[in-house]
Design a protein around this motif. Sequence first.
Motif, short mmCIF file in Angstrom:
data_model
loop_
_atom_site.label_atom_id
_atom_site.label_comp_id
_atom_site.label_asym_id
_atom_site.label_seq_id
_atom_site.Cartn_x
_atom_site.Cartn_y
_atom_site.Cartn_z
N LEU A 1 0.84 -1.20 0.00
CA LEU A 1 0.00 0.00 0.00
C LEU A 1 0.87 1.25 0.00
CD1 LEU A 1 -2.63 -1.08 2.69
CD2 LEU A 1 -2.98 -0.92 0.21
N THR A 2 0.41 2.26 -0.71
CA THR A 2 1.05 3.57 -0.65
C THR A 2 -0.01 4.60 -0.30
OG1 THR A 2 2.52 2.90 -2.46
CG2 THR A 2 2.50 5.22 -1.86
N SER A 3 0.27 5.44 0.69
CA SER A 3 -0.71 6.46 1.07
C SER A 3 -0.56 7.69 0.18
CB SER A 3 -0.53 6.87 2.52
OG SER A 3 0.67 7.61 2.67
N ALA A 4 -1.60 8.49 0.14
CA ALA A 4 -1.57 9.73 -0.64
C ALA A 4 -0.43 10.62 -0.14
CB ALA A 4 -2.91 10.45 -0.52
N LYS A 5 -0.24 10.61 1.15
CA LYS A 5 0.79 11.46 1.74
C LYS A 5 2.19 11.09 1.25
CE LYS A 5 2.10 13.16 6.34
NZ LYS A 5 1.91 12.89 7.80
N GLU A 6 2.54 9.82 1.42
CA GLU A 6 3.83 9.35 0.93
C GLU A 6 4.06 9.74 -0.52
OE1 GLU A 6 4.93 5.03 1.48
OE2 GLU A 6 2.86 4.98 2.29
N MET A 7 3.05 9.43 -1.31
CA MET A 7 3.21 9.62 -2.74
C MET A 7 3.34 11.08 -3.09
SD MET A 7 0.95 7.92 -5.72
CE MET A 7 0.81 6.23 -5.24
N LYS B 1 4.64 13.36 -1.35
CA LYS B 1 6.01 13.76 -1.04
C LYS B 1 6.97 13.27 -2.11
CE LYS B 1 6.21 14.29 3.98
NZ LYS B 1 6.11 13.41 5.15
N ALA B 2 6.84 12.01 -2.44
CA ALA B 2 7.79 11.41 -3.38
C ALA B 2 7.81 12.10 -4.73
CB ALA B 2 7.46 9.93 -3.56
N TYR B 3 6.65 12.59 -5.18
CA TYR B 3 6.58 13.15 -6.53
C TYR B 3 6.34 14.65 -6.56
CZ TYR B 3 6.44 8.24 -7.78
OH TYR B 3 6.73 6.91 -7.91
N GLY B 4 6.26 15.27 -5.36
CA GLY B 4 6.04 16.71 -5.34
C GLY B 4 4.69 17.13 -5.88
N ILE B 5 3.67 16.39 -5.49
CA ILE B 5 2.30 16.69 -5.92
C ILE B 5 1.49 17.12 -4.69
CG2 ILE B 5 0.20 15.70 -6.91
CD1 ILE B 5 1.99 13.63 -8.31
N PRO B 6 0.69 18.19 -4.80
CA PRO B 6 -0.11 18.60 -3.63
C PRO B 6 -0.94 17.45 -3.10
CG PRO B 6 -0.29 20.23 -5.38
CD PRO B 6 0.49 19.07 -5.94
N GLN B 7 -0.84 17.25 -1.79
CA GLN B 7 -1.42 16.05 -1.21
C GLN B 7 -2.93 15.92 -1.40
OE1 GLN B 7 -0.26 15.39 2.86
NE2 GLN B 7 -1.99 14.01 3.27
N GLU B 8 -3.66 17.02 -1.13
CA GLU B 8 -5.12 16.94 -1.23
C GLU B 8 -5.57 16.62 -2.66
OE1 GLU B 8 -3.88 19.30 0.81
OE2 GLU B 8 -4.74 18.53 2.68
N LEU B 9 -4.85 17.22 -3.58
CA LEU B 9 -5.19 17.02 -4.98
C LEU B 9 -4.95 15.57 -5.38
CD1 LEU B 9 -6.07 18.25 -7.61
CD2 LEU B 9 -3.76 19.10 -7.97
N GLY C 1 -3.78 2.94 2.67
CA GLY C 1 -3.27 3.51 1.43
C GLY C 1 -3.96 2.89 0.23
N TYR C 2 -3.26 2.93 -0.90
CA TYR C 2 -3.84 2.43 -2.14
C TYR C 2 -2.91 1.42 -2.80
CZ TYR C 2 -6.65 6.69 -1.65
OH TYR C 2 -7.47 7.68 -1.19
N LYS C 3 -3.54 0.56 -3.58
CA LYS C 3 -2.76 -0.34 -4.44
C LYS C 3 -3.57 -0.64 -5.69
CE LYS C 3 -4.45 -4.53 -2.10
NZ LYS C 3 -4.89 -5.51 -3.11
N LEU C 4 -2.91 -1.13 -6.68
CA LEU C 4 -3.59 -1.47 -7.92
C LEU C 4 -4.66 -2.52 -7.69
CD1 LEU C 4 -1.14 -1.79 -10.92
CD2 LEU C 4 -3.04 -0.21 -10.60
N ALA C 5 -5.81 -2.34 -8.36
CA ALA C 5 -6.88 -3.32 -8.22
C ALA C 5 -7.01 -4.18 -9.47
CB ALA C 5 -8.20 -2.61 -7.95
N VAL C 6 -6.48 -3.70 -10.57
CA VAL C 6 -6.64 -4.41 -11.84
C VAL C 6 -5.32 -4.44 -12.59
CG1 VAL C 6 -9.05 -3.73 -12.11
CG2 VAL C 6 -7.23 -2.31 -13.07
N ASP C 7 -5.26 -5.31 -13.56
CA ASP C 7 -4.12 -5.32 -14.46
C ASP C 7 -4.27 -4.13 -15.43
OD1 ASP C 7 -2.28 -5.72 -16.47
OD2 ASP C 7 -2.54 -7.90 -16.50
#
Lengths: 132, 132
Positions: free
Chosen positions: A26-32, A34-42, A65-71
């Motif tokens: 799982l990856t949370s919106a927050k982690e991600m 930060k990692a990519y420099g994208i506004p968290q709420e967005l 957090g989130y993870k892929l659900a489909v191929d």
Amino acid sequence: MLKITRKVEYALIALRHFQNQEKDKLTSAKEMSKAYGIPQELLAKILQRLARENIVDAVKGPAGGYKLAVDPKTINMTKFFEIMEGPMGIMDCYFDSGCEQLQSCNIRTPLNRINDSIRSMFDNMTLADITY
Amino acid sequence: MLKITRKVEYALIALRHFQNQEKDKLTSAKEMSKAYGIPQELLAKILQRLARENIVDAVKGPAGGYKLAVDPKTINMTKFFEIMEGPMGIMDCYFDSGCEQLQSCNIRTPLNRINDSIRSMFDNMTLADITY
DNA sequence: TTATATACGACTATATTAGTCGTAAATCAT
DNA sequence: ATGATTTACGACTAATATAGTCGTATATAA
């Protein structure tokens, strides 16, 4: 002019991220964000939409957090764009019929052809083509 | 999302108009704006740009107007779009290098591929493909 | 010299896109 | 239970891009 939006861009970054990740990690919106420099709420809103559309799975609570659900191979790009942004057409009259100028419009047919070309290009592409 | 602008749309309407017209017949911005329901000043500016780029010829004075200056077959669509709107790319980093996220960006390469596809589609098309 | 047309930059209005905020609900650990 | 963490979601604001208007200059035909 013929630009994709950040909404789509961020969604693609997120999806590609999941692919480079252990399958069920799982990856949370927050982690991600930060990692990519994208506004968290967005980014959160974007992930939420992907979750609503069952492209990703969401897990609530701490360490959620989130993870892929489909191929990603199973989702074509036209569909993906329209999930994120609504109808995709180089001009509105491809979908709308509310155009005042329709009578006198002399370019509808050729623009429709172009539109069809772009759509079919994306129809023949899946998320996997972008995220791999 | 992936839309052409009215500027381009109006320019195409104008160019197509000229094609349906006797070769050297002049049409004024005023006439044309009436015929197609396009704001006159806006259309005028567009025709002026086409004139500057030598795609149409302009004739001043009463009974003046515009007419085609070149064979539409000779102008490719990528060039045409970029004359009207500047650089055409589905994301800015195709041209700009000012992106903060470049380091962490994981989708640049695939999006560039898509971009190239769209550009080559338009490269292989001329104005004539739209205005006929 | 007047009416008509192009030329062009500055300006305003509108629409779209991007980003923020507040609040609720689920879930885990203590 | 309670607090910390995270998703869910709608309403709101800010920023940007697009669309359209206006004023003024210049050319030219009658």
